[in-house]
Design an enzyme around this catalytic site. Structure first.
Site, PDB file in Angstrom:
ATOM      1  N   ASP A  60       4.676   0.891  -5.565  1.00 49.18           N
ATOM      2  CA  ASP A  60       4.133   0.773  -3.938  1.00 49.18           C
ATOM      3  C   ASP A  60       5.441   0.352  -3.095  1.00 49.18           C
ATOM      4  OD1 ASP A  60       1.524   0.871  -4.609  1.00 49.18           O
ATOM      5  OD2 ASP A  60       1.080  -0.981  -4.423  1.00 49.18           O
ATOM      6  N   LYS A  82       1.729   2.866   0.729  1.00 45.47           N
ATOM      7  CA  LYS A  82       0.838   1.780   1.261  1.00 45.47           C
ATOM      8  C   LYS A  82       1.819   0.837   2.388  1.00 45.47           C
ATOM      9  CE  LYS A  82      -2.526   1.114  -2.286  1.00 45.47           C
ATOM     10  NZ  LYS A  82      -3.116   0.353  -3.218  1.00 45.47           N
ATOM     11  N   MET A 196      -0.482 -10.745   5.602  1.00 47.44           N
ATOM     12  CA  MET A 196      -1.015  -9.573   6.588  1.00 47.44           C
ATOM     13  C   MET A 196      -1.584 -10.201   7.797  1.00 47.44           C
ATOM     14  SD  MET A 196      -2.899  -7.081   3.912  1.00 47.44           S
ATOM     15  CE  MET A 196      -3.691  -8.543   2.714  1.00 47.44           C
TER      16      MET A 196
END
Ligand code: SAH
Length: 281
Positions: A60, A82, A196
């Site tokens: 990733d 991603k 996030m």
């Protein structure tokens, strides 16, 4: 210590299993591995072994590229992307690729940033493998929610300031959208480690105060934690949005009294500063 010896034995056995009996039909295996948060040295020994023995490494975006140099010369390296705005392979495509490669009898290492089971969709990938009876192992990694604050000098628990910590997402369905969930977590947990969340920082601060946190509650943002680009900004709920303008993703938001510990035990950024002085001075 006896327990330690037991661990060692088990780890070596499970890795060797994959390469046994070269002459026989090769058994496929998928390792879902946590690469750690950024500093390449923070990967586990077992994770490193899984990279070294892989026929294919699927990795990733947030995986430190240095780790890919550990793969064998003939290993294939496949970037799965991603990023918040762009997936170079969809999750469905990754799942299909994993099962196709395993069906060819290959040893596949699926390398993910931090820990694969903490906001990493490793659980979904393991479910796909389990449903198809493909042998797999999970190799945990150090998650950004622990490592980024640690490198910023913030212990997520502390005997005097915090006895509970929650790892939460700023974006998932169980995050911003669910008011009851936020109320519960804000009221019951001492330290909050929010993944996030940077783009939602104003919303997050508003929710924290609405559910009872004082505007003076300390809060930190740690961008690119554990890497040479690590940048930490601290403030309180009332002031952080303004201060956070220059913090880049990926970043962790840490909320709670433990943030104050940074004043006395910050260390990593001091090391980098010292190195800068050594180089330039
Ligand atoms: N599985 C990963 C998390 C993936 S979700 C883990 O266990 O760490 C992606 C989020 O993780 C980012 O938006 C950011 O909030 C956080 N993150 C990942 N790497 C980070 C780093 N080096 N520094 C700060 N936050 C990071």
């Amino acid at each position: 210590m006896v327990v330690g010896k037991g661990w060692k034995k088990q780890s070596v056995a499970s890795i060797q299993e994959v390469n046994r009996d070269e002459g026989e039909e090769k058994m496929s295996k998928v390792y879902i591995v946590g690469a750690g948060p950024g500093d390449a040295d923070l990967i586990t020994v077992k994770g490193l072994k899984a990279i070294r023995q892989a026929d294919v490494v699927l990795y990733d975006r947030l995986v430190n590229q240095e780790l890919l140099e550990e793969a064998g010369e003939s290993a294939r390296l496949v970037y799965c992307g991603k990023s918040p705005d762009h997936h170079s392979l969809t999750q469905e495509e990754i799942n299909v690729l994993l099962t196709d490669l395993a069906a060819q009898g290959l040893t596949v290492t699926r390398l993910k940033g931090g820990d694969p089971f903490v906001f990493g969709r490793g659980g979904e990938e393991a479910e796909v493998l389990a449903a198809r009876d493909i042998p797999f192992e999970i190799v945990p990694g150090i998650t950004a929610g622990i490592a980024a604050p640690a490198y910023a000098g913030i212990p997520v628990t502390h005997r005097e300031h915090s006895s509970s910590v929650a790892f939460i997402s700023g974006v998932s369905k169980l995050g911003m959208e669910d008011e009851v969930y936020w109320e519960h977590v804000v009221k019951s947990m001492d330290t909050l480690c929010i993944y996030m969340g940077v783009r939602k920082l104003p919303d997050i601060c508003e929710r924290l105060t609405r559910h009872g946190r004082e505007g003076t509650t300390p809060i930190a943002l740690v961008g690119w934690g554990t890497t040479e680009w690590q940048k930490t900004v601290t403030g309180d709920i009332d002031s952080i949005v303004e201060k956070a303008e220059h913090v880049e993703n990926p970043a962790m938001i840490i909320v709670g009294e433990v943030v104050r510990c940074r004043d006395s035990i910050q260390w990593f950024e001091k090391l980098s500063e010292a190195r800068e002085v050594e180089v330039t001075g």
